[in-house]
Design a protein around this motif. Structure first.
Motif, short mmCIF file in Angstrom:
data_model
loop_
_atom_site.label_atom_id
_atom_site.label_comp_id
_atom_site.label_asym_id
_atom_site.label_seq_id
_atom_site.Cartn_x
_atom_site.Cartn_y
_atom_site.Cartn_z
N ILE A 58 -2.84 2.92 4.53
CA ILE A 58 -3.58 2.22 3.47
C ILE A 58 -4.97 1.85 3.95
O ILE A 58 -5.96 1.95 3.21
CB ILE A 58 -2.79 0.98 3.01
N ASP A 83 -5.05 -2.39 -8.15
CA ASP A 83 -4.66 -1.49 -7.05
C ASP A 83 -3.40 -2.04 -6.40
O ASP A 83 -3.46 -2.97 -5.59
CB ASP A 83 -5.82 -1.40 -6.05
N ARG A 127 -1.51 -0.92 -4.15
CA ARG A 127 -1.33 -0.71 -2.71
C ARG A 127 -1.50 -2.04 -1.96
O ARG A 127 -0.93 -2.22 -0.87
CB ARG A 127 -2.34 0.30 -2.19
N ASP A 187 -7.14 5.03 3.76
CA ASP A 187 -7.14 5.79 2.52
C ASP A 187 -8.37 5.45 1.70
O ASP A 187 -8.70 4.27 1.51
CB ASP A 187 -5.87 5.47 1.72
N ASN A 236 8.56 1.41 -0.03
CA ASN A 236 7.70 2.22 0.83
C ASN A 236 8.13 2.16 2.29
O ASN A 236 8.14 3.17 2.99
CB ASN A 236 6.25 1.77 0.69
N THR A 271 1.77 -3.84 -1.27
CA THR A 271 2.50 -3.24 -0.15
C THR A 271 1.86 -3.61 1.18
O THR A 271 2.55 -3.96 2.15
CB THR A 271 2.54 -1.71 -0.29
N TYR A 272 0.54 -3.57 1.24
CA TYR A 272 -0.17 -3.87 2.48
C TYR A 272 0.09 -5.30 2.94
O TYR A 272 0.30 -5.56 4.13
CB TYR A 272 -1.66 -3.64 2.26
N TRP A 278 -10.09 -1.48 -1.30
CA TRP A 278 -9.29 -1.57 -2.53
C TRP A 278 -10.08 -1.06 -3.72
O TRP A 278 -11.29 -1.29 -3.84
CB TRP A 278 -8.86 -3.02 -2.79
#
Length: 981
Positions: free
Chosen positions: A893, A918, A920, A896, A805, A923-924, A547
């Motif tokens: 993710i 962050d 993301r 990334d 997503n 979503t994770y 992250w």
């Protein structure tokens, strides 16, 4: 086998060393590890290993630990060159079919499917031998019928689903003249799954669901008929190579051969060329090469080794004079001058061709760049090349100014070639070219794609035997004298060449592949083969997400009121310095004009040419890029040149002179560019989409009118540029210096005012509401039709990200294994390209937009619109697709890695969305818990049974207006209202 190939490589390298002084530090070596012998080149920065397994399979491995992913290429030395003359396009057909599975993957019941596929094979052979149109139609109806029955036992896209479930992205392949390459990008923990799937893929490929895939190839062919650049390419190659297959067989094949495919011939081609000694497995990324080579050997030992017939054409006769070809189409006119060159097996010529090409045009300080582009003698121009094994092609290209003929452009380009042949260029230019190439090579080391592509190319051209020469190429370039370049140019840029004039007008030779009648086939989207389940259950070593921490991953400081963001480059000596201004074209329409004028501007200290030359000497690149709401000035290069580069750019911006002659010439070119844009298919499509999203006044046509442009003076632009640094901006530095070292350097080099000026007020464009169905039609002379669906929805909500997503991946933006592609392409054969996604805005107070797209034949317009509308109005349920979507998102993710100054720009983008972390992570954490009913509710609330604006780009000669009217009130768009001038 290993030993003989190694000795051949040493022998060939030795011969080439005698011809071309290769530095001894780049010599072939041999080593053994974990029981496997490999070759490598000493001092290779990519640390590449070349293995030859017992069955002759080449394995090429380039470790790179920057991120936990691996770029994989499976390269086959077979392409359109080796297509049978009676079945052109065959290698490309085969590429498509190798995604269809085997008897174990992609099949529900092989025992029941096989006899039906055998029957289809026989029907196609009968179809190919039949000439009577009525009988052919009857046979095709039978093919369609049997194919429908066979599809009941097939699982469409199971290969793609398997790749997606292991975290693969970028599933694709390409076919060219000498190669077919299968492309994947996988997490570093998925090697076992990947190799198991690939071994199965090449063990016994089955060509199922063929007639719908054939239709996708038809669509691809029709796309090429609408692409003027493709016409120029084909005309160029056919002229330069009147006998070689480079010019006589196109990769996609002739229409006649496309209409008469032979599954028997495709299978024969596979058996002939897809053998171990003609293939290479290429890995670039995060892996242990000792382990990987063993796994590949264990999985692919079944591949056979047998003689492969090489394509050995007779040598082309020299081109002795000018050959002229013409192509026609709706886009702007241009000219291309093509010269046949030695191929890539000639190492010395390859180096010299690179230098000739860069001396002609390098986008900064080449002969064409300075003498034609900066001098504004043509609209635009440059040089480039195609590199093949047997021959290469160097070409010069240009577009005319208003009132200028193509013949005049051609003569101006040839004059620059004469300067090259006469040696009318500075000796330092060669050294500067080498410096720029070395910097680019350093940048490319960071990228697994670039590594893998270089290795694939070297395998295709010479099986990797010339890798030592490739590694030594930069040093070899540095040893070249000016006289050697001149001698090469005189010899190879001879009297024989091919000129292709691209004229604007109707292409009367245009054809199309007629659509056959195809009944949609079953895709069994929720079915799973036992092997699919087995591969998905193979264990994966967990990879923890990394992250971004906006409090720790970069440092913040101030330089006289300007915010400074700092990230240290701990890997090498590269830097990137950006200045970000909170004003763009919405604040000032003159900014993009000022950016273009800056490319041509002089100061009392430097002419425009000298400025470009000084930057090029130090391999410094700069970009001044006005966006809609932000403008960014970026410099990049080696740290040792930052001071000099920044001083040059500061000098140019602060002290540029108003030159009315330069501006008037630029103004004329800008007016020509605006005119040319109105004949560009992609520009027109973008304009229609912007109109659909924002209305008549929109970001696309937010430009000066022709009258306002004509009224502008050079002084208006110069005043804007000189005032630029008086406006508040953020400074972002990524480089090897510490913050304590770089801050005083910037303070000294970048003078700032005691207080910043207020930015000009900006125009805010709000997305409109689509309250009733509407069709926006733009007429364009084309074979296909492109259709976009546009609907603006709700205001941005960061909590929606996980659902959005997963929905996009599930519905229409998840590659081949998403609902839209599987339904419209695989089942109904309506398109080569299609997608749909719910697009988030970039700012917290803006709206989402639902967008969908399909490119199809004009005579399929109604079927294509109805097919997409069905999906927009009713969301199909598939637990397999949903699981795949969630797994793919989480895998993406986990692997990334945001690095360098990208972290800062990520933070700045998050700020605009009202997010301070962050996002993301949200979503994770939530993706796994999203169920079909969540997507169904989201779809019903935002997408289903809503009013859309259809944007239709196509020919009014091929489309029926009454068909368009069925989907809303039709508005035929004029180019003036679309472009704003």
């Amino acid at each position: 086998m290993k030993r003989s190939i190694f000795l051949l490589a040493l022998l060939l390298s030795s011969v080439l060393t005698q011809l071309w002084a290769k530095p001894p530090k780049f010599e072939w070596k041999q080593a053994t590890a974990n029981g496997y012998t490999y070759k490598y080149v000493a001092n290779d920065p990519m640390q590449t290993r070349f293995y030859t397994l017992k069955n002759g399979l080449t394995v090429i491995l380039s470790p790179n630990k920057k991120e936990p992913r691996i770029r994989t290429l499976i390269a086959v030395r077979a392409g359109s060159n080796t297509d049978p003359a009676t079945n052109t396009g065959l290698a490309h057909y085969l590429e498509h079919l190798l995604f269809k599975g085997t008897d174990k993957i992609g099949s529900l019941d092989w025992a029941k499917e096989k006899p039906l596929l055998d029957q289809i094979d026989a029907l196609y052979e009968k179809y190919n031998k039949t000439t009577d149109p009525d009988k052919r139609a009857e046979i095709y109806r039978e093919i369609d019928k049997v194919s429908g029955e066979a599809a009941k036992f097939a699982i469409a896209n199971e290969y793609d689903k398997t790749m997606k479930n292991m975290g693969g992205v970028g599933t694709n392949a390409h076919t060219s003249v000498e190669e077919t390459v299968y492309e994947e990008d996988i997490p570093s923990n998925a090697i076992d799954r990947f190799l198991t799937l690939q071994a199965e893929r090449f063990r016994k490929p089955i060509f199922r669901i063929f007639h719908t895939e054939l239709e996708a190839v038809y669509e691809e062919k029709n796309r090429t008929l609408d692409e003027d650049p493709r016409k120029i390419l084909y005309a160029s190659l056919s002229g330069v190579f009147p006998t070689h297959n480079y010019g006589q067989q196109t990769t996609i094949g002739t229409i006649e051969h496309l209409k008469n495919p032979s599954l028997v011939e495709i299978r024969n081609y596979y058996n002939k060329y897809y053998v171990a000694n003609n293939m290479a497995f290429i890995f670039a990324g995060d892996f242990n090469p000792d382990e990987v080579v063993k796994k590949i050997d264990q999985k692919f030992g079944f591949l056979t080794n047998k003689p492969v017939p090489e394509y050995k054409p007779l040598p082309e006769k020299p081109l002795l004079d000018e050959t002229v070809k013409e192509v026609w189409g709706p886009s702007a006119e241009s000219v291309r001058i093509n010269f046949r060159m030695p191929g890539e097996l000639d190492v010395k010529s390859s180096v010299l061709l690179t230098l000739c090409d860069e001396i002609l045009s390098n986008a900064q300080a080449g002969l064409i760049d300075l003498n034609l582009n900066k001098a504004q003698k043509i609209q635009s121009g440059g040089s480039s090349n195609y590199r093949f094994k047997d021959y290469s092609v160097e070409f010069l290209f240009g577009t005319p100014k208003q009132g200028q003929s193509l013949e005049e452009v051609k003569n101006l380009l040839m004059a620059q070639l004469d300067k090259l042949k006469k040696g009318e260029f500075e000796e330092w230019l060669i050294k500067a070219i080498v410096a720029n190439y070395k910097l680019n090579a350093l940048r490319n080391l960071e990228n697994n794609d670039d590594r893998a592509i270089r290795l694939s190319d070297i395998f295709i051209r010479n099986k990797g035997l010339l890798w030592a020469d490739e590694v030594a190429k930069l040093d070899a370039m540095g040893l070249v004298s000016k006289q050697q370049v001149v001698d090469f140019a005189k010899k190879h840029f001879s009297a024989g060449y091919v000129v292709v004039y691209k004229r604007q007008g109707e292409d009367k030779s245009a054809q199309k592949v007629q659509k056959p009648t195809i009944t949609p086939v079953a895709v069994n989207k929720d079915a799973q083969s036992p092997l699919f389940q087995e591969i998905n259950q193979m264990p994966l070593t967990p990879i923890a997400p990394a992250w971004m921490d906006y409090q720790k991953d970069f440092q913040r400081d101030q330089i006289k009121g300007a915010e400074l963001f700092y990230v240290q480059n701990k890997d090498d000596e590269q830097y990137r310095l950006s200045m970000r201004f909170e004003m763009g074209t919405w604040s000032n329409k003159l900014l993009p004009l000022a950016a273009q004028y800056l490319q041509l501007a002089s100061t009392d200290k430097y002419t425009a040419d000298q400025f470009s030359q000084e930057l090029f000497k130090t391999a410094t690149a700069y970009n001044f890029t006005p966006g809609q709401e932000f403008t960014t000035l970026t410099l990049s290069g080696l740290q040792e040149h930052l001071g000099a580069g920044l001083a040059l750019v500061e000098e140019l911006i602060r002290n540029c002179k108003a030159d009315e002659q330069v501006w008037n010439n630029l103004k004329a070119r800008l007016l020509k560019s605006r005119k040319d844009a109105k004949s560009n298919k992609n520009a027109i499509r973008a304009a229609v989409r912007s109109y659909a999203q924002y209305g008549a006044k929109n970001p696309f046509n937010h430009v000066l009118s022709d009258a306002d442009l004509n009224a502008l003076k050079a002084e208006d632009l110069v005043n804007l540029l000189k005032d630029l640094f008086n406006h508040k901006h953020q400074i972002i530095y990524y480089g090897p210096k510490t913050l304590a070292e770089i801050k005083p350097l910037l303070e000294k080099a970048h003078a700032l005012p005691t207080s910043f000026k207020a930015n000009p007020a900006k125009v805010n464009y709000a997305k409109i509401t689509q309250d009733k169905p509407q069709v926006l039609f733009a007429n364009y002379d084309m074979v296909q039709t492109e259709i976009d669906w546009i609907r603006n929805t709700e205001i941005y909500n960061p909590q929606l990200a996980p659902t959005l997503n997963v929905f996009n991946n599930y519905f229409g933006a998840g590659g081949f294994s998403c609902l839209v592609v599987q339904t419209l392409r695989e089942s109904k054969a309506l398109a080569y390209a299609t997608q749909a996604y719910y697009a988030p805005p970039g700012k917290k107070d803006e709206r989402y937009t639902m967008q969908a797209y399909i490119q199809t034949q004009a005579d399929k317009f109604k079927e294509a619109v109805e097919g997409m509308n069905e999906l927009l109005n009713e969301l199909p349920e598939s637990e397999v697709f949903l699981t795949s979507a969630k797994t793919s998102i989480k895998n993406g993710i986990e692997t990334d890695r945001t690095k360098g100054d990208d972290i800062v720009f990520s933070y700045l983008a998050a700020q605009l969305r009202g997010v301070d972390h962050d996002d993301r992570k949200h979503t994770y954490e939530k993706a796994s818990s999203i169920a079909y009913h969540d997507l169904k509710a989201f779809h019903a609330a935002n997408i289903s049974n809503k009013a859309y604006t259809l944007c239709v780009l196509g020919s009014d000669k091929r489309l029926k207006m009454e068909d368009l009217k069925a989907y809303g009130e039709v508005k035929s768009m004029s180019l003036e209202e679309l472009f704003g001038y």
